[in-house]
Design a protein around this motif. Sequence first.
Motif, PDB file in Angstrom:
ATOM      1  N   LEU A   1      30.934 -24.011 -26.629  1.00  0.00           N
ATOM      2  CA  LEU A   1      29.692 -24.851 -27.604  1.00  0.00           C
ATOM      3  C   LEU A   1      27.774 -24.422 -27.624  1.00  0.00           C
ATOM      4  O   LEU A   1      27.019 -24.005 -28.423  1.00  0.00           O
TER       5      LEU A   1
ATOM      6  N   LEU B   1      34.211 -24.411 -33.098  1.00  0.00           N
ATOM      7  CA  LEU B   1      35.583 -24.563 -32.269  1.00  0.00           C
ATOM      8  C   LEU B   1      36.325 -24.651 -32.414  1.00  0.00           C
ATOM      9  O   LEU B   1      36.939 -25.290 -33.228  1.00  0.00           O
TER      10      LEU B   1
ATOM     11  N   GLY C   1      26.374 -28.420 -23.572  1.00  0.00           N
ATOM     12  CA  GLY C   1      27.417 -28.326 -24.436  1.00  0.00           C
ATOM     13  C   GLY C   1      28.766 -29.670 -24.479  1.00  0.00           C
ATOM     14  O   GLY C   1      28.504 -30.163 -25.248  1.00  0.00           O
TER      15      GLY C   1
ATOM     16  N   GLN D   1      35.172 -31.504 -32.686  1.00  0.00           N
ATOM     17  CA  GLN D   1      34.391 -30.497 -31.925  1.00  0.00           C
ATOM     18  C   GLN D   1      35.328 -29.050 -33.169  1.00  0.00           C
ATOM     19  O   GLN D   1      34.756 -28.088 -32.751  1.00  0.00           O
TER      20      GLN D   1
ATOM     21  N   ILE E   1      29.660 -25.836 -35.814  1.00  0.00           N
ATOM     22  CA  ILE E   1      27.720 -26.180 -34.528  1.00  0.00           C
ATOM     23  C   ILE E   1      26.466 -26.257 -34.921  1.00  0.00           C
ATOM     24  O   ILE E   1      26.180 -26.709 -33.912  1.00  0.00           O
TER      25      ILE E   1
END
Length: 274
Positions: A112, A146, A238, A251, A255
Amino acid sequence: MSVILGIDIGGSGIKGAPVDTASGKLLKERHRIPTPEGAHPDAVKGVVAELAKHFGVDGPIGVTFPGIVQHGRTLSAANVDKAWIGLDADALFTEATGQAVHLINDADAAGLAEARFGAGAGVNGTVLVLTFGTGIGSALIHNGVLVPNTELGHLWLRDREAEDWASDRARERDDLNWKQWSKRVSTYLQHLELLFSPDLFIIGGGVSKKADKWQEHIKLERSRFVPAKLLNEAGIVGAAMMAQEGGPEAQQQEISPTSQSPAPKPASKAGKKK
Protein backbone atom coordinates in the motif's frame (compact mmCIF):
# COMPACT_ATOMS: atom_id res chain seq x y z
CA MET A 1 -3.00 16.60 8.19
CA SER A 2 -4.00 13.23 9.62
CA VAL A 3 -1.44 11.69 11.99
CA ILE A 4 -1.66 7.95 12.71
CA LEU A 5 0.77 5.71 14.59
CA GLY A 6 2.07 2.85 12.45
CA ILE A 7 3.73 -0.17 14.05
CA ASP A 8 5.61 -2.84 12.10
CA ILE A 9 6.08 -6.24 13.80
CA GLY A 10 9.20 -7.93 12.44
CA GLY A 11 11.16 -11.04 13.25
CA SER A 12 13.96 -9.18 15.03
CA GLY A 13 12.42 -5.82 15.89
CA ILE A 14 9.09 -4.06 16.40
CA LYS A 15 9.23 -0.52 15.03
CA GLY A 16 6.83 2.40 15.21
CA ALA A 17 6.44 6.06 14.30
CA PRO A 18 3.63 8.59 13.79
CA VAL A 19 2.85 9.05 10.08
CA ASP A 20 1.35 11.92 8.14
CA THR A 21 -0.97 9.79 6.00
CA ALA A 22 -1.42 12.60 3.47
CA SER A 23 2.28 12.62 2.55
CA GLY A 24 3.57 9.26 3.81
CA LYS A 25 6.24 10.99 5.90
CA LEU A 26 7.29 9.90 9.38
CA LEU A 27 6.81 12.80 11.77
CA LYS A 28 9.19 11.52 14.43
CA GLU A 29 12.19 9.23 14.42
CA ARG A 30 11.34 5.52 14.39
CA HIS A 31 11.44 3.84 17.77
CA ARG A 32 12.54 0.20 17.71
CA ILE A 33 12.22 -2.45 20.41
CA PRO A 34 13.64 -5.97 19.92
CA THR A 35 11.00 -8.60 19.20
CA PRO A 36 10.58 -10.81 22.29
CA GLU A 37 12.09 -14.29 21.96
CA GLY A 38 9.49 -16.60 20.44
CA ALA A 39 7.13 -13.68 19.66
CA HIS A 40 4.29 -14.96 21.88
CA PRO A 41 1.16 -12.77 21.65
CA ASP A 42 1.31 -11.67 25.30
CA ALA A 43 4.93 -10.55 24.95
CA VAL A 44 4.34 -8.74 21.64
CA LYS A 45 1.24 -7.10 23.12
CA GLY A 46 3.44 -5.53 25.78
CA VAL A 47 5.82 -4.08 23.18
CA VAL A 48 2.96 -2.59 21.14
CA ALA A 49 1.56 -0.99 24.30
CA GLU A 50 5.03 0.39 25.11
CA LEU A 51 5.33 1.96 21.64
CA ALA A 52 1.88 3.53 21.94
CA LYS A 53 2.86 4.99 25.30
CA HIS A 54 6.21 6.21 23.94
CA PHE A 55 4.48 8.28 21.25
CA GLY A 56 1.54 9.39 23.43
CA VAL A 57 -1.06 8.08 21.01
CA ASP A 58 -4.67 9.24 21.13
CA GLY A 59 -6.39 7.72 18.11
CA PRO A 60 -6.37 4.66 15.87
CA ILE A 61 -3.21 2.59 15.46
CA GLY A 62 -2.19 0.49 12.47
CA VAL A 63 -0.13 -2.65 13.12
CA THR A 64 1.47 -5.05 10.64
CA PHE A 65 1.73 -8.79 11.21
CA PRO A 66 3.97 -11.34 9.42
CA GLY A 67 1.15 -13.68 8.44
CA ILE A 68 -2.40 -13.88 7.15
CA VAL A 69 -4.77 -11.30 8.65
CA GLN A 70 -8.50 -11.54 8.06
CA HIS A 71 -11.04 -9.30 9.81
CA GLY A 72 -8.56 -8.61 12.60
CA ARG A 73 -7.70 -12.26 13.22
CA THR A 74 -4.26 -13.73 12.61
CA LEU A 75 -4.66 -17.00 10.72
CA SER A 76 -1.07 -18.14 10.17
CA ALA A 77 2.20 -18.06 12.10
CA ALA A 78 5.12 -19.09 9.90
CA ASN A 79 7.81 -17.22 11.85
CA VAL A 80 6.08 -16.43 15.17
CA ASP A 81 4.48 -18.40 18.03
CA LYS A 82 1.66 -20.73 16.98
CA ALA A 83 -0.59 -19.09 19.61
CA TRP A 84 -1.28 -16.39 16.99
CA ILE A 85 -3.30 -18.78 14.83
CA GLY A 86 -6.99 -17.87 15.09
CA LEU A 87 -6.34 -15.05 17.57
CA ASP A 88 -8.44 -11.86 17.55
CA ALA A 89 -5.31 -9.71 17.49
CA ASP A 90 -7.25 -6.49 16.86
CA ALA A 91 -8.99 -7.00 20.20
CA LEU A 92 -5.75 -8.03 21.95
CA PHE A 93 -3.91 -4.86 20.94
CA THR A 94 -6.95 -2.60 21.37
CA GLU A 95 -7.22 -3.74 24.99
CA ALA A 96 -3.47 -3.33 25.54
CA THR A 97 -3.26 0.22 24.16
CA GLY A 98 -6.70 1.60 24.96
CA GLN A 99 -6.97 2.70 21.30
CA ALA A 100 -8.66 1.21 18.24
CA VAL A 101 -6.04 -1.05 16.64
CA HIS A 102 -6.28 -2.45 13.09
CA LEU A 103 -4.00 -5.20 11.80
CA ILE A 104 -2.77 -5.76 8.25
CA ASN A 105 -0.38 -8.29 6.73
CA ASP A 106 3.14 -6.82 6.70
CA ALA A 107 3.73 -7.22 2.95
CA ASP A 108 0.27 -5.79 2.19
CA ALA A 109 1.17 -2.74 4.29
CA ALA A 110 4.43 -2.29 2.40
CA GLY A 111 2.54 -2.68 -0.87
CA LEU A 112 0.00 0.00 0.00
CA ALA A 113 2.77 2.42 0.96
CA GLU A 114 4.84 1.76 -2.16
CA ALA A 115 1.77 2.04 -4.42
CA ARG A 116 0.80 5.46 -3.08
CA PHE A 117 4.05 7.10 -2.02
CA GLY A 118 6.87 4.96 -3.38
CA ALA A 119 8.00 3.21 -6.54
CA GLY A 120 4.43 2.48 -7.68
CA ALA A 121 3.02 5.99 -7.31
CA GLY A 122 0.93 6.87 -10.36
CA VAL A 123 1.32 3.43 -11.95
CA ASN A 124 -1.91 2.07 -13.39
CA GLY A 125 -2.69 -1.59 -13.95
CA THR A 126 -1.29 -4.48 -11.92
CA VAL A 127 1.56 -3.90 -9.47
CA LEU A 128 3.14 -6.79 -7.56
CA VAL A 129 5.23 -5.83 -4.53
CA LEU A 130 7.58 -8.51 -3.20
CA THR A 131 9.59 -8.25 0.01
CA PHE A 132 12.70 -10.44 0.19
CA GLY A 133 13.92 -11.13 3.70
CA THR A 134 13.51 -14.08 6.05
CA GLY A 135 10.78 -15.20 3.66
CA ILE A 136 9.10 -13.61 0.64
CA GLY A 137 6.08 -11.39 1.26
CA SER A 138 3.75 -10.25 -1.50
CA ALA A 139 1.17 -7.55 -2.15
CA LEU A 140 -0.98 -7.57 -5.29
CA ILE A 141 -2.50 -4.22 -6.29
CA HIS A 142 -4.65 -3.50 -9.34
CA ASN A 143 -5.54 0.10 -10.22
CA GLY A 144 -4.92 1.09 -6.62
CA VAL A 145 -7.00 -1.73 -5.09
CA LEU A 146 -5.26 -4.21 -2.77
CA VAL A 147 -6.01 -7.93 -3.02
CA PRO A 148 -5.03 -8.92 0.55
CA ASN A 149 -3.18 -12.00 1.84
CA THR A 150 -1.77 -13.30 -1.44
CA GLU A 151 1.17 -15.09 0.31
CA LEU A 152 2.96 -15.74 -2.98
CA GLY A 153 6.18 -16.63 -1.19
CA HIS A 154 4.55 -19.99 -0.48
CA LEU A 155 4.08 -20.91 -4.13
CA TRP A 156 5.63 -24.29 -4.91
CA LEU A 157 8.76 -23.88 -7.02
CA ARG A 158 11.61 -26.31 -7.67
CA ASP A 159 10.13 -28.94 -5.31
CA ARG A 160 9.88 -26.52 -2.39
CA GLU A 161 8.25 -23.27 -1.33
CA ALA A 162 9.64 -20.35 -3.31
CA GLU A 163 10.76 -18.46 -0.20
CA ASP A 164 12.84 -21.44 0.92
CA TRP A 165 14.77 -21.19 -2.37
CA ALA A 166 14.82 -17.51 -3.33
CA SER A 167 14.50 -15.41 -0.16
CA ASP A 168 17.36 -13.32 1.20
CA ARG A 169 17.72 -15.88 4.00
CA ALA A 170 18.18 -18.59 1.34
CA ARG A 171 20.91 -16.44 -0.27
CA GLU A 172 22.79 -16.29 3.02
CA ARG A 173 22.13 -19.93 3.95
CA ASP A 174 23.35 -21.27 0.59
CA ASP A 175 26.27 -18.80 0.46
CA LEU A 176 25.19 -17.40 -2.92
CA ASN A 177 26.74 -14.37 -4.54
CA TRP A 178 24.34 -11.72 -5.83
CA LYS A 179 24.44 -13.00 -9.42
CA GLN A 180 23.61 -16.55 -8.31
CA TRP A 181 20.78 -15.31 -6.11
CA SER A 182 19.45 -13.11 -8.92
CA LYS A 183 19.19 -16.15 -11.19
CA ARG A 184 16.90 -17.79 -8.63
CA VAL A 185 14.88 -14.61 -8.24
CA SER A 186 14.53 -14.32 -12.01
CA THR A 187 13.11 -17.85 -12.17
CA TYR A 188 10.62 -16.97 -9.43
CA LEU A 189 9.62 -13.66 -11.02
CA GLN A 190 9.18 -15.32 -14.43
CA HIS A 191 6.78 -17.79 -12.80
CA LEU A 192 4.78 -14.92 -11.28
CA GLU A 193 4.91 -13.09 -14.61
CA LEU A 194 3.30 -16.13 -16.26
CA LEU A 195 0.54 -16.24 -13.61
CA PHE A 196 -0.26 -12.53 -13.16
CA SER A 197 1.30 -10.54 -16.04
CA PRO A 198 2.02 -7.54 -13.79
CA ASP A 199 2.82 -4.18 -15.32
CA LEU A 200 5.40 -3.62 -12.59
CA PHE A 201 7.28 -5.64 -9.98
CA ILE A 202 8.52 -3.68 -6.96
CA ILE A 203 11.34 -5.46 -5.13
CA GLY A 204 11.36 -4.61 -1.43
CA GLY A 205 12.70 -5.94 1.83
CA GLY A 206 16.29 -5.57 2.97
CA VAL A 207 17.65 -6.28 -0.53
CA SER A 208 16.13 -3.04 -1.84
CA LYS A 209 18.98 -1.15 -0.14
CA LYS A 210 21.51 -3.10 -2.25
CA ALA A 211 19.85 -2.85 -5.66
CA ASP A 212 23.16 -2.03 -7.33
CA LYS A 213 24.34 -5.56 -6.54
CA TRP A 214 21.46 -7.48 -8.17
CA GLN A 215 19.44 -5.19 -10.44
CA GLU A 216 21.43 -5.79 -13.63
CA HIS A 217 21.16 -9.59 -13.23
CA ILE A 218 17.34 -9.87 -13.10
CA LYS A 219 15.89 -11.16 -16.38
CA LEU A 220 12.18 -10.88 -17.25
CA GLU A 221 10.19 -11.41 -20.44
CA ARG A 222 7.57 -8.63 -20.32
CA SER A 223 7.22 -6.90 -16.97
CA ARG A 224 9.21 -3.98 -15.60
CA PHE A 225 10.81 -4.14 -12.17
CA VAL A 226 12.20 -1.50 -9.82
CA PRO A 227 13.60 -1.48 -6.26
CA ALA A 228 11.28 -0.27 -3.53
CA LYS A 229 11.78 3.34 -2.43
CA LEU A 230 10.47 3.45 1.13
CA LEU A 231 12.82 0.76 2.47
CA ASN A 232 12.33 0.12 6.21
CA GLU A 233 9.58 2.73 6.52
CA ALA A 234 7.10 1.02 4.17
CA GLY A 235 5.44 -1.23 6.75
CA ILE A 236 4.97 1.61 9.24
CA VAL A 237 3.51 3.91 6.57
CA GLY A 238 1.19 1.24 5.15
CA ALA A 239 -0.08 0.26 8.60
CA ALA A 240 -0.95 3.90 9.35
CA MET A 241 -2.66 4.27 5.95
CA MET A 242 -4.82 1.22 6.57
CA ALA A 243 -5.86 2.39 10.05
CA GLN A 244 -6.66 5.88 8.76
CA GLU A 245 -8.82 4.46 5.96
CA GLY A 246 -10.98 2.42 8.29
CA GLY A 247 -9.26 -0.88 9.00
CA PRO A 248 -9.44 -4.25 7.26
CA GLU A 249 -12.87 -3.67 5.70
CA ALA A 250 -11.39 -0.78 3.70
CA GLN A 251 -8.45 -2.73 2.30
CA GLN A 252 -10.18 -3.29 -1.02
CA GLN A 253 -11.05 0.36 -1.59
CA GLU A 254 -8.93 2.47 -3.92
CA ILE A 255 -5.90 3.72 -2.05
CA SER A 256 -5.90 7.06 -3.84
CA PRO A 257 -8.76 8.24 -6.05
CA THR A 258 -6.64 11.02 -7.52
CA SER A 259 -3.19 9.46 -7.93
CA GLN A 260 -4.28 6.83 -10.43
CA SER A 261 -5.82 7.13 -13.85
CA PRO A 262 -9.31 5.60 -14.04
CA ALA A 263 -9.63 2.19 -15.62
CA PRO A 264 -10.66 2.40 -19.28
CA LYS A 265 -14.39 2.24 -19.88
CA PRO A 266 -15.79 -0.50 -22.11
CA ALA A 267 -16.46 0.53 -25.68
CA SER A 268 -19.89 2.05 -26.27
CA LYS A 269 -22.48 -0.22 -27.81
CA ALA A 270 -24.41 2.71 -29.25
CA GLY A 271 -25.45 2.16 -32.84
CA LYS A 272 -24.84 -1.59 -32.65
CA LYS A 273 -27.43 -3.52 -34.68
CA LYS A 274 -29.60 -5.87 -32.71
